[in-house]
Each structure stands twice: as structure tokens, then as C-alpha cells.
Design an enzyme around this catalytic site. Structure first.
Site, PDB file in Angstrom:
ATOM      1  N   GLY A  14       0.783  -1.240   0.000  1.00 15.45           N
ATOM      2  CA  GLY A  14       0.000   0.000   0.000  1.00 15.45           C
ATOM      3  C   GLY A  14       0.809   1.281   0.000  1.00 15.45           C
ATOM      4  O   GLY A  14       0.384   2.286   0.580  1.00 15.45           O
ATOM      5  N   SER A  15       1.937   1.285  -0.696  1.00 11.80           N
ATOM      6  CA  SER A  15       2.727   2.532  -0.693  1.00 11.80           C
ATOM      7  C   SER A  15       2.043   3.631  -1.522  1.00 11.80           C
ATOM      8  O   SER A  15       2.134   4.811  -1.176  1.00 11.80           O
ATOM      9  CB  SER A  15       4.161   2.287  -1.170  1.00 11.80           C
ATOM     10  OG  SER A  15       4.207   2.053  -2.549  1.00 11.80           O
ATOM     11  N   ASN A  16       1.359   3.250  -2.588  1.00 13.21           N
ATOM     12  CA  ASN A  16       0.600   4.259  -3.343  1.00 13.21           C
ATOM     13  C   ASN A  16      -0.586   4.769  -2.530  1.00 13.21           C
ATOM     14  O   ASN A  16      -0.903   5.951  -2.568  1.00 13.21           O
ATOM     15  CB  ASN A  16       0.127   3.696  -4.687  1.00 13.21           C
ATOM     16  CG  ASN A  16       1.213   3.776  -5.738  1.00 13.21           C
ATOM     17  OD1 ASN A  16       1.542   4.861  -6.212  1.00 13.21           O
ATOM     18  ND2 ASN A  16       1.805   2.634  -6.072  1.00 13.21           N
ATOM     19  N   MET A  95      -4.797  -6.651  -6.718  1.00 14.69           N
ATOM     20  CA  MET A  95      -4.349  -7.679  -7.662  1.00 14.69           C
ATOM     21  C   MET A  95      -5.483  -8.537  -8.232  1.00 14.69           C
ATOM     22  O   MET A  95      -5.306  -9.734  -8.452  1.00 14.69           O
ATOM     23  CB  MET A  95      -3.308  -8.574  -6.984  1.00 14.69           C
ATOM     24  CG  MET A  95      -2.082  -7.831  -6.487  1.00 14.69           C
ATOM     25  SD  MET A  95      -1.223  -6.963  -7.818  1.00 14.69           S
ATOM     26  CE  MET A  95      -0.400  -8.361  -8.580  1.00 14.69           C
ATOM     27  N   ARG A  96      -6.621  -7.944  -8.459  1.00 13.22           N
ATOM     28  CA  ARG A  96      -7.740  -8.677  -9.046  1.00 13.22           C
ATOM     29  C   ARG A  96      -8.360  -7.888 -10.186  1.00 13.22           C
ATOM     30  O   ARG A  96      -8.436  -6.668 -10.116  1.00 13.22           O
ATOM     31  CB  ARG A  96      -8.834  -8.922  -7.991  1.00 13.22           C
ATOM     32  CG  ARG A  96      -8.452  -9.962  -7.008  1.00 13.22           C
ATOM     33  CD  ARG A  96      -9.478 -10.141  -5.920  1.00 13.22           C
ATOM     34  NE  ARG A  96      -8.954 -11.125  -4.991  1.00 13.22           N
ATOM     35  CZ  ARG A  96      -9.124 -12.438  -5.116  1.00 13.22           C
ATOM     36  NH1 ARG A  96      -9.880 -12.904  -6.079  1.00 13.22           N
ATOM     37  NH2 ARG A  96      -8.566 -13.280  -4.259  1.00 13.22           N
ATOM     38  N   ASN A 112      -6.793   3.455 -11.873  1.00 13.44           N
ATOM     39  CA  ASN A 112      -5.735   2.528 -11.457  1.00 13.44           C
ATOM     40  C   ASN A 112      -4.381   3.143 -11.785  1.00 13.44           C
ATOM     41  O   ASN A 112      -4.265   3.968 -12.693  1.00 13.44           O
ATOM     42  CB  ASN A 112      -5.887   1.205 -12.223  1.00 13.44           C
ATOM     43  CG  ASN A 112      -4.819   0.189 -11.844  1.00 13.44           C
ATOM     44  OD1 ASN A 112      -4.494   0.010 -10.668  1.00 13.44           O
ATOM     45  ND2 ASN A 112      -4.255  -0.484 -12.835  1.00 13.44           N
ATOM     46  N   HIS A 114      -0.455   1.981 -12.865  1.00 14.09           N
ATOM     47  CA  HIS A 114       0.258   0.819 -13.414  1.00 14.09           C
ATOM     48  C   HIS A 114       1.712   1.207 -13.712  1.00 14.09           C
ATOM     49  O   HIS A 114       1.964   2.287 -14.259  1.00 14.09           O
ATOM     50  CB  HIS A 114      -0.444   0.348 -14.692  1.00 14.09           C
ATOM     51  CG  HIS A 114       0.206  -0.850 -15.303  1.00 14.09           C
ATOM     52  ND1 HIS A 114       0.012  -2.127 -14.819  1.00 14.09           N
ATOM     53  CD2 HIS A 114       1.078  -0.963 -16.331  1.00 14.09           C
ATOM     54  CE1 HIS A 114       0.733  -2.968 -15.544  1.00 14.09           C
ATOM     55  NE2 HIS A 114       1.390  -2.300 -16.471  1.00 14.09           N
TER      56      HIS A 114
HETATM   57  C1  GRF Z   1       2.552  -0.458  -7.931  1.00 15.74           C
HETATM   58  O1  GRF Z   1       3.721  -0.620  -8.684  1.00 15.74           O
HETATM   59  C2  GRF Z   1       1.380  -0.178  -8.819  1.00 15.74           C
HETATM   60  O2  GRF Z   1       1.705   0.533  -9.968  1.00 15.74           O
HETATM   61  C3  GRF Z   1       0.938  -1.557  -9.197  1.00 15.74           C
HETATM   62  O3  GRF Z   1       1.137  -2.341  -8.037  1.00 15.74           O
HETATM   63  C4  GRF Z   1       2.147  -1.761  -7.241  1.00 15.74           C
HETATM   64  C5  GRF Z   1       1.556  -1.524  -5.898  1.00 15.74           C
HETATM   65  O4  GRF Z   1       2.486  -1.110  -4.953  1.00 15.74           O
HETATM   66  N1  GRF Z   1      -0.420  -1.558  -9.670  1.00 15.74           N
HETATM   67  P1  GRF Z   1       2.006  -0.504  -3.578  1.00 15.74           P
HETATM   68  O5  GRF Z   1       1.141  -1.560  -2.890  1.00 15.74           O
HETATM   69  O6  GRF Z   1       1.223   0.730  -3.865  1.00 15.74           O
HETATM   70  O7  GRF Z   1       3.249  -0.238  -2.809  1.00 15.74           O
END
Ligand code: GRF
Length: 199
Positions: A14-16, A95-96, A112, A114
Site C-alpha cells: 500500500g505505498s501508493n 491484484m484482481r 488505477n 500501473h
Molecule cells: C505499484 O507498482 C502499482 O503501480 C501496481 O502495483 C504496485 C503496488 O504497490 N499496480 P504498492 O502496494 O502501492 O506499494
């Protein structure tokens, strides 16, 4: 101006998600309130992080299907989102694959992030795909979600140059740094009404 209530969907660290919550806390995302974090993994690290930010975390058992959000779990998600009057969904490492019921319900209101310059390298391990293809430039993309694999309309992109001998790990770190800037910037545009979402 309309204020949006947003949910963030995660599966892992969950870093984003954290980049979004931090930006909200610092007042960089006007008119958007993140009010829910949904995870398909009970032990997702991001759920604990969300709590630190005072956000409600909700685990949904999606195990009926391996790699999609469908059936009972999809219905449950829709029910919980409606209950909280959520009008925007931000996928952040969820991841779904989403299916038509939720996508129709939230038409043009699911986005989303990516780790590639879509349409190049959709799907899993985008950074590895980029390294193996020996491209000179990759990056990050924020896009609307449709039923395809990372195929919805592109909203914004950030480029990252590959150095000589760049490997998957170093490229992932470089791209992630850009993701953490790009995603809050897109949300700020939505909040300011500079980017239209919905029908
Ligand atoms: C990120 O690289 C995002 O682009 C991809 O999955 C990864 C998630 O990383 N969809 P985080 O959980 O946000 O650290």
C-alpha cells in the site's frame, strides 16, 4: 464544487495508498475525502498503515475466485461502497480484475496506477517486461479501469529513463517514486474539477 468520497483498493504494502493519504493530509488533494480502504488480503500491510491515518480498513473475502473480483465478493463490495456513499475508486496495487457489475456501477469512476507506459507492458511484472524488452524509457500510467487488462483510457503518464544495466529491482524503485507523485497529482485534478470523472 462537488466533494468526492473515495475508496482505495489494495492487496499488499500500500505505498501508493499511503502517498494518497499523505497528500490528502497535507491538503494537496482538495475536495476528495478518502474514507475507506478495501483489501482482499486480511493481512495486507496497507491495512495497518490505513489505520495509522485514521482510515477505515475493510477486508473482503474474495477467495471464491483466484484473480478476479466477482460473485458474492463483488456484491459485498458494491454494498459496502454504497453504504458509505463512495463515488470514486482508486486501485492501488489491487491484484484482481474487476468485473462488469462494479465497473458499470462506477462507470468512469474507477482509476488505477500501473508501472509502465501503457499500452506497453500491461499485466503482471511490468517492470521486468520493460527490462527484458530492453526499452530505454518506461514509466507509470494512471488510467480509467475497464474490463480489460490495464486497457482503459489513459489519464496521465510519467516517463522514467532506464540506465545502462538497469534491472527489474532498480527500475521498480525508480518508477514507484514517480507513481507516488503522479497518483496524488491526478487526484488533485479530479478534486479541482480539472479532470472529469463519471458519466
Ligand atoms: C505499484 O507498482 C502499482 O503501480 C501496481 O502495483 C504496485 C503496488 O504497490 N499496480 P504498492 O502496494 O502501492 O506499494
Amino acid at each position: 464544487m462537488k466533494a468526492y468520497k473515495a475508496a482505495i483498493f489494495i492487496s499488499g504494502r500500500g505505498s501508493n495508498m499511503e502517498a494518497l493519504l499523505k497528500a490528502e493530509k497535507e491538503g494537496r488533494i482538495p475536495n476528495v475525502e478518502f474514507s475507506l480502504v478495501v483489501a482482499d488480503k486480511e493481512n495486507a500491510k496497507g491495512l495497518a498503515k490505513a489505520k495509522e491515518y485514521g482510515k477505515e480498513g475493510l477486508y473482503i473475502d474474495c477467495s471464491e475466485y483466484k484473480s478476479k473480483l466477482d460473485g458474492k465478493a463483488q456484491d459485498k463490495v458494491i454494498e459496502e461502497l454504497k453504504k458509505r456513499k463512495i463515488d470514486l475508486i482508486c486501485l492501488a496495487g489491487f491484484m484482481r480484475m474487476l468485473k462488469s457489475k462494479l465497473i458499470r456501477e462506477y462507470e468512469n469512476r474507477i482509476i488505477n496506477i500501473h508501472p509502465s507506459l501503457l499500452p506497453e507492458f500491461p499485466g503482471l511484472k511490468a517492470q521486468k517486461q520493460a527490462v527484458e524488452a530492453s526499452v530505454k524509457v518506461s514509466g507509470a500510467t494512471v488510467h480509467f479501469v475497464d474490463e480489460g487488462m490495464d486497457s482503459g483510457p489513459i489519464i496521465a503518464q510519467r516517463r522514467v529513463e532506464l540506465a545502462k544495466g538497469e534491472d527489474e529491482r532498480s527500475l521498480s524503485a525508480k518508477i514507484l517514486k514517480e507513481e507516488h507523485k503522479l497518483y496524488p497529482e491526478v487526484l488533485a485534478k479530479i478534486g479541482k474539477g480539472e479532470l472529469k470523472i463519471g458519466k
